[in-house]
Design a protein around this motif. Structure first.
Motif, PDB file in Angstrom:
ATOM      1  N   TRP A 136       0.855  -1.178   0.000  1.00  0.00           N
ATOM      2  CA  TRP A 136       0.000   0.000   0.000  1.00  0.00           C
ATOM      3  C   TRP A 136       0.898   1.238   0.000  1.00  0.00           C
ATOM      4  O   TRP A 136       1.872   1.321   0.762  1.00  0.00           O
ATOM      5  N   TYR A 137       0.536   2.191  -0.891  1.00  0.00           N
ATOM      6  CA  TYR A 137       1.247   3.447  -0.980  1.00  0.00           C
ATOM      7  C   TYR A 137       0.248   4.587  -0.771  1.00  0.00           C
ATOM      8  O   TYR A 137      -0.947   4.461  -1.052  1.00  0.00           O
ATOM      9  N   VAL A 138       0.775   5.737  -0.339  1.00  0.00           N
ATOM     10  CA  VAL A 138      -0.035   6.937  -0.207  1.00  0.00           C
ATOM     11  C   VAL A 138       0.607   8.052  -1.027  1.00  0.00           C
ATOM     12  O   VAL A 138       1.838   8.151  -1.092  1.00  0.00           O
ATOM     13  N   GLN A 139      -0.249   8.851  -1.668  1.00  0.00           N
ATOM     14  CA  GLN A 139       0.243   9.967  -2.475  1.00  0.00           C
ATOM     15  C   GLN A 139      -0.466  11.247  -2.061  1.00  0.00           C
ATOM     16  O   GLN A 139      -1.680  11.368  -2.230  1.00  0.00           O
ATOM     17  N   SER A 140       0.292  12.194  -1.550  1.00  0.00           N
ATOM     18  CA  SER A 140      -0.240  13.513  -1.250  1.00  0.00           C
ATOM     19  C   SER A 140      -0.190  14.347  -2.519  1.00  0.00           C
ATOM     20  O   SER A 140       0.608  14.067  -3.422  1.00  0.00           O
ATOM     21  N   PRO A 141      -1.031  15.371  -2.619  1.00  0.00           N
ATOM     22  CA  PRO A 141      -1.103  16.167  -3.855  1.00  0.00           C
ATOM     23  C   PRO A 141       0.256  16.686  -4.296  1.00  0.00           C
ATOM     24  O   PRO A 141       1.019  17.242  -3.505  1.00  0.00           O
ATOM     25  N   GLY A 142       0.560  16.493  -5.562  1.00  0.00           N
ATOM     26  CA  GLY A 142       1.791  17.010  -6.135  1.00  0.00           C
ATOM     27  C   GLY A 142       3.043  16.259  -5.751  1.00  0.00           C
ATOM     28  O   GLY A 142       4.156  16.719  -6.049  1.00  0.00           O
ATOM     29  N   GLN A 143       2.883  15.135  -5.109  1.00  0.00           N
ATOM     30  CA  GLN A 143       4.056  14.380  -4.667  1.00  0.00           C
ATOM     31  C   GLN A 143       4.050  12.965  -5.228  1.00  0.00           C
ATOM     32  O   GLN A 143       3.075  12.519  -5.823  1.00  0.00           O
ATOM     33  N   GLY A 144       5.163  12.279  -5.008  1.00  0.00           N
ATOM     34  CA  GLY A 144       5.238  10.885  -5.410  1.00  0.00           C
ATOM     35  C   GLY A 144       4.553   9.988  -4.397  1.00  0.00           C
ATOM     36  O   GLY A 144       3.872  10.451  -3.488  1.00  0.00           O
ATOM     37  N   LEU A 145       4.725   8.693  -4.576  1.00  0.00           N
ATOM     38  CA  LEU A 145       4.089   7.715  -3.705  1.00  0.00           C
ATOM     39  C   LEU A 145       5.026   7.341  -2.561  1.00  0.00           C
ATOM     40  O   LEU A 145       6.222   7.140  -2.776  1.00  0.00           O
ATOM     41  N   GLN A 146       4.450   7.221  -1.382  1.00  0.00           N
ATOM     42  CA  GLN A 146       5.213   6.811  -0.207  1.00  0.00           C
ATOM     43  C   GLN A 146       4.704   5.456   0.253  1.00  0.00           C
ATOM     44  O   GLN A 146       3.486   5.243   0.377  1.00  0.00           O
ATOM     45  N   LEU A 147       5.604   4.538   0.530  1.00  0.00           N
ATOM     46  CA  LEU A 147       5.225   3.207   0.976  1.00  0.00           C
ATOM     47  C   LEU A 147       4.654   3.263   2.386  1.00  0.00           C
ATOM     48  O   LEU A 147       5.272   3.805   3.299  1.00  0.00           O
ATOM     49  N   LEU A 148       3.450   2.713   2.567  1.00  0.00           N
ATOM     50  CA  LEU A 148       2.825   2.625   3.886  1.00  0.00           C
ATOM     51  C   LEU A 148       3.159   1.296   4.567  1.00  0.00           C
ATOM     52  O   LEU A 148       3.475   1.267   5.747  1.00  0.00           O
ATOM     53  N   LEU A 149       3.020   0.220   3.823  1.00  0.00           N
ATOM     54  CA  LEU A 149       3.290  -1.098   4.387  1.00  0.00           C
ATOM     55  C   LEU A 149       3.412  -2.118   3.268  1.00  0.00           C
ATOM     56  O   LEU A 149       3.073  -1.833   2.122  1.00  0.00           O
ATOM     57  N   LYS A 150       3.895  -3.313   3.641  1.00  0.00           N
ATOM     58  CA  LYS A 150       4.097  -4.370   2.658  1.00  0.00           C
ATOM     59  C   LYS A 150       3.852  -5.723   3.299  1.00  0.00           C
ATOM     60  O   LYS A 150       4.017  -5.893   4.508  1.00  0.00           O
ATOM     61  N   TYR A 151       3.430  -6.671   2.483  1.00  0.00           N
ATOM     62  CA  TYR A 151       3.237  -8.044   2.928  1.00  0.00           C
ATOM     63  C   TYR A 151       3.937  -8.985   1.965  1.00  0.00           C
ATOM     64  O   TYR A 151       3.726  -8.924   0.742  1.00  0.00           O
ATOM     65  N   PHE A 152       4.756  -9.872   2.530  1.00  0.00           N
ATOM     66  CA  PHE A 152       5.397 -10.897   1.705  1.00  0.00           C
ATOM     67  C   PHE A 152       4.948 -12.279   2.137  1.00  0.00           C
ATOM     68  O   PHE A 152       4.602 -13.115   1.320  1.00  0.00           O
ATOM     69  N   SER A 153       4.975 -12.523   3.454  1.00  0.00           N
ATOM     70  CA  SER A 153       4.605 -13.831   3.971  1.00  0.00           C
ATOM     71  C   SER A 153       4.459 -13.696   5.476  1.00  0.00           C
ATOM     72  O   SER A 153       4.713 -12.645   6.059  1.00  0.00           O
ATOM     73  N   GLY A 154       4.033 -14.795   6.113  1.00  0.00           N
ATOM     74  CA  GLY A 154       3.959 -14.798   7.561  1.00  0.00           C
ATOM     75  C   GLY A 154       2.648 -14.232   8.079  1.00  0.00           C
ATOM     76  O   GLY A 154       1.586 -14.452   7.489  1.00  0.00           O
ATOM     77  N   ASP A 155       2.728 -13.498   9.174  1.00  0.00           N
ATOM     78  CA  ASP A 155       1.541 -12.937   9.815  1.00  0.00           C
ATOM     79  C   ASP A 155       0.727 -12.138   8.802  1.00  0.00           C
ATOM     80  O   ASP A 155       1.256 -11.245   8.138  1.00  0.00           O
ATOM     81  N   THR A 156      -0.545 -12.465   8.710  1.00  0.00           N
ATOM     82  CA  THR A 156      -1.375 -11.838   7.676  1.00  0.00           C
ATOM     83  C   THR A 156      -1.814 -10.431   8.041  1.00  0.00           C
ATOM     84  O   THR A 156      -2.378  -9.735   7.200  1.00  0.00           O
ATOM     85  N   LEU A 157      -1.583 -10.006   9.252  1.00  0.00           N
ATOM     86  CA  LEU A 157      -1.887  -8.637   9.668  1.00  0.00           C
ATOM     87  C   LEU A 157      -0.570  -7.890   9.765  1.00  0.00           C
ATOM     88  O   LEU A 157       0.286  -8.244  10.573  1.00  0.00           O
TER      89      LEU A 157
END
Lengths: 113, 107
Positions: free
Chosen positions: B35-56
């Motif tokens: 999941w990424y977030v983009q504020s107006p006029g800016q690029g995308l910032q990574l919020l979080l990532k999931y690869f494996s393991g705990d599903t939360l």
């Protein structure tokens, strides 16, 4: 560490001209990705470069091209500009490994008059 | 074919209310989800990532996301939204991005 840097921040061109956009990846990142973000259209994948080679391109005409230099920086060239090319062009870099996230620059706003 | 769908184009919530942004995907292999977030006029910032393991998975700015393989979903949540969370949010599977959800926050 320095993030992904893109230049220029803004670029104004007229129809038929050519535009060159530049991207410097995070140090140690070998992959560079280009995206077009037109108003209301989300992120459209343009090009992927890795180790100096074009690895994949999105559904864009050949007048969109680019290259990656030995220092892993990259250029996106757009020839014969059309009004619909007006968009925010985002560059992202990533280190090796398919599970690594992309890191994005703040983009170049290209406006075609 | 691989695809990422964010069903909600716009969402408006009141400040302090809880938030859930939906993301559904179609992917052949075990997905790498972001999941990424983009504020107006800016690029995308990574919020979080999931690869494996705990599903939360926990991310920055108080966000979390839950991977549900049976539902092919990776929804983003926040218990209490702040006005500064107003932005556009993108779900990604590997290098494929959803269309984005624009979040507006009412005072």
């Amino acid at each position: 560490e320095a993030g992904v840097t893109q230049s220029p921040t803004h670029l104004i061109k007229t129809r038929g001209q050519q535009a060159t956009l530049r991207c410097s990846p995070i140090s140690g990142h070998t992959s560079v990705y280009w995206y077009q973000q037109a108003l209301g259209l989300g992120l459209q994948f343009l090009l992927w470069y890795d180790e100096g080679e074009e690895r994949n391109r999105g559904n864009f005409p050949p007048r969109f091209s680019g290259r990656q230099f030995p220092n892993y920086s990259s250029e996106l060239n757009v020839n014969a500009l059309e009004l619909e090319d007006s968009a925010l062009y985002l560059c992202a870099s990533r280190t090796t490994g398919s599970n690594q996230p992309q890191h994005f620059g703040d983009g170049t706003r290209l406006s075609i008059l | 074919a691989q695809s990422v769908t964010q069903p909600d184009i716009h969402i408006t919530v009141s400040e302090g209310a809880s938030l859930e942004l939906r993301c559904n995907y179609s992917y052949g292999a075990t997905p790498y989800l972001f999941w990424y977030v983009q504020s107006p006029g800016q690029g995308l910032q990574l919020l979080l990532k999931y690869f494996s393991g705990d599903t939360l998975v926990q991310g920055i700015k108080g966000f979390e996301a839950e991977f549900k393989r049976s539902q092919s979903s990776f929804n983003l949540r926040k218990p209490s939204v702040h006005w500064s969370d107003a932005a556009e949010y993108f779900c990604a599977v590997a290098l494929d991005f959803g269309g984005g959800t624009r979040l507006m926050v009412k005072p």
